[in-house]
Enzyme design. Structure first.
Site, PDB file in Angstrom:
ATOM      1  CE1 TYR A 437      -1.381  -0.422   4.827  1.00 13.44           C
ATOM      2  CE2 TYR A 437       0.945  -0.075   4.419  1.00 13.44           C
ATOM      3  CZ  TYR A 437      -0.253  -0.413   5.282  1.00 13.44           C
ATOM      4  OH  TYR A 437       0.095  -0.719   6.549  1.00 13.44           O
ATOM      5  CD  GLU A 438      -0.476   5.285   1.681  1.00 14.33           C
ATOM      6  OE1 GLU A 438      -0.645   6.122   0.485  1.00 14.33           O
ATOM      7  OE2 GLU A 438      -1.613   5.208   2.290  1.00 14.33           O
ATOM      8  N   GLY A 439       1.388   3.004  -2.698  1.00 10.13           N
ATOM      9  CA  GLY A 439       2.188   2.594  -3.979  1.00 10.13           C
ATOM     10  C   GLY A 439       3.253   1.475  -3.572  1.00 10.13           C
TER      11      GLY A 439
END
Length: 596
Positions: A437-439
């Site tokens: 997550y968050e890229g």
């Protein structure tokens, strides 16, 4: 599994490597060493005494969704209330809205403690801090007055609503709509998935920052706007007012962080207000995302520390076989497994990766502080460039490291590591999401190559390399450190050469951007940590030569630095060889040939 904050190492990093008190003095926030240490001790007590005991139960119990309301695991609401009442939520918030204005260089240590104690618990508060940053920088005065102080205090929490079923990394595919209303508000309609803390029973209100398209928006990412959409619309007296037209449609059932609610959020003509300018939502959101990516990096660091603590404790207690060099514990039926070289290999790998990453985290936090608090505009700009260069490394490398260190922890426990009651396998499951997550970490590597390395032709990276090269030069005249400094200096030279090769390859063939990105980021991280380990060794040598009363601590730093340079840093060579292998072997095979 118990957790104890690594206070001695944190003090070493904060005070002996980065002069946290001097940093705070330059920022003008009134913090001195005594106050910083007092805060760390209180933070450690809160993390170990209130948060860590929740971790195992949260994994067993998970969250429940009934009639649109999420119930968090037992004890979470009480612990969150203490988190707010004791002022931890407002630690980094702007002073003018009730925050305490702590610098990231101090706050990161507390945040690491929370991640190590219970990642699920930390998830609920983590994005609120990013929401504060985005609203403080881009929000209207009206929105700030209505929402910011409650977010800063932690009474209200924030979320980041980007992802949709068809739009993950590629936000150009986003479909959520925002229709303007006569009173200046918007009606937001659409569904968002993977929303951390989208619904919960901890805070009295939840403020969603939602990416959506206005009716006349241009196509692609240039047509995205950011809107504030609260669960309860703020009343005139600052209390939660009318219930908004949004709901939690489902919660995800996950392999880890089961105590954190991950929600499908449905917005059905919900009332929202524009944050920043129309069609500039992505720029506004990146204010939040950079903080979020740094925090996710700290999640990897916290998990890694917890896994190392558990593995070390078990290795000292578990009796199995006799040492290869002979009996080490004659009064016991067998020797503790910490005497065996392979167990030492895993423990030292854990220790040096975790402690090296902590040094890089502190360095990055310092840049984040200077980006906003340095005296001159030139210094603020320079710090911002340095922070931007490091954020993808911190996010990707720390989370990969956390997964590796947790895996080593399972291995040290042997068969017991595979059993739930020991909690080591939970750390491995919990850490896995941090790489996504968050890229995803692949996206971080692309960012590192495309925006950071190619964006300025390697100028900022070259400046970073030169900084560490000067450190090496300063240590080559010291007999005790000459060999270490020589090794690191050689790697820095190789890194500079490799940077030039990567830039040239990417300019010849755009496929090389993706083919080299992950390995170049990993190479960079290993060499960076080598530089920090040299810095730590230099400080340890200073202390020993001065006759420090903590000789064992500083000697361990020297041993750790030597282990890292001899047994971990060589991994960089493999990454170098791989990335120089070219993109053609990745792209030449026809897609259909992947079938079996």
């Amino acid at each position: 599994m118990s957790y104890q904050a690594p206070l001695r190492d944190m003090r070493f990093v904060l005070h002996e490597l980065f002069d946290a008190a001097g940093h705070c003095e330059r920022l003008g926030n009134g913090l001195d060493r005594e106050l910083i240490d007092g805060v760390l001790e209180e933070a450690a007590a809160f993390a170990a005494g209130e948060v860590a005991p929740l971790n195992r139960n949260s994994d067993e119990e998970g969250c429940r969704l009934e009639n649109g309301q999420v119930s968090t695991p037992k004890g979470f609401a009480e612990a969150y209330r203490q988190y707010v009442d004791n002022g931890w939520a407002s630690m980094t918030g702007p002073v003018e809205y009730g925050g305490q204005g702590f610098p990231q260089l101090v706050a990161f240590a507390f945040h690491e403690m929370l991640m190590g104690a219970s990642l699920s618990f930390r998830v609920y508060s983590g994005l609120t801090e990013g929401a504060v940053l985005a609203l403080h920088k881009h929000g209207s005065e009206t929105l700030k007055q209505q929402y910011l102080s409650k977010l800063v205090s932690g009474q209200w929490t924030g979320t980041m609503c980007l992802t949709e079923p068809q739009a993950g990394t590629d936000l150009a595919l986003l479909r959520t709509r925002a229709e303007p209303q006569a009173d200046g508000s918007y009606k937001v309609s659409g569904s968002k998935i993977f929303i951390s803390g989208g619904e919960q029973d901890l805070s009295e209100n939840i403020v969603h920052l939602v990416l959506a398209r206005l009716p006349d928006a241009p196509a692609g990412v240039k047509g995205i706007s950011l809107l504030l959409v609260p669960k309860f619309i703020a009343a005139a007296d600052g209390t939660p007012g009318e219930r908004n037209s949004l709901s939690c449609g489902a919660i995800e059932h996950k392999m880890g962080i089961k105590g954190a609610s991950t929600c499908v959020m449905n917005f059905d003509g919900a009332t929202g207000w524009l944050v920043g300018e129309a069609n500039q939502g992505l720029a506004c959101m990146f204010t939040m995302m950079n903080d979020a990516r740094f925090q996710v990096g700290l999640q990897g660091l916290g998990i890694g520390e917890a896994a190392f603590q558990g593995a070390l404790r078990y290795a000292r207690e578990r009796l199995q076989s006799r040492g290869l060099a002979g009996v080490q514990a004659p009064d016991k039926a067998a020797d503790p497994i910490i005497v065996h070289p392979d167990v030492r290999r895993m423990l030292l790998t854990q220790k040096t990766l975790v402690e090296g990453s902590r040094m890089l985290a502190a360095y990055t936090a310092r840049q984040l502080d200077l980006e906003h608090g340095a005296e001159s505009a030139e210094a603020r700009k320079a710090a911002g460039k340095r922070a931007a260069l490091l954020i993808p490394i911190v996010k990707a490398f720390f989370t990969d490291m956390g997964q590796e260190v947790a895996s080593h922890g399972v291995q040290v426990y042997g068969g017991h590591g595979f059993i739930r009651e020991w909690s080591m396998e939970q750390l491995m499951r919990d850490s896995r999401i941090t790489q996504l997550y968050e890229g995803t970490n692949g996206i971080q590597a692309l960012d590192y190559i495309r925006r950071k390395l190619l964006g300025d032709g390697g100028a900022e990276l070259s400046a970073l390399q030169a900084e560490f090269s000067a450190l090496c030069d300063a240590q080559t005249t010291r007999p005790a450190l000459k060999e270490m400094a020589t090794v690191v200096q050689a790697r820095l030279g190789e890194w500079r050469e490799l940077s030039t090769q990567v830039i040239a390859a990417c300019q010849r063939d755009p496929q090389e951007i993706g083919a080299t990105s992950v390995d170049f980021l990993q190479y960079s991280a290993y060499v960076l940590l080598a530089g920090f380990w040299l810095q730590a060794a230099a400080r340890a040598q200073d202390a020993l030569e001065a006759g420090s009363g903590e000789a064992a601590f500083y000697q361990a730093k020297l041993h750790s630095a030597e282990f890292y340079l001899r047994r971990v840093l060589p991994r960089a060579s493999a990454h170098r060889e791989v990335l120089l292998g070219g993109a053609d072997c990745l792209m030449a095979m026809d897609e259909g040939s992947f079938a079996f």
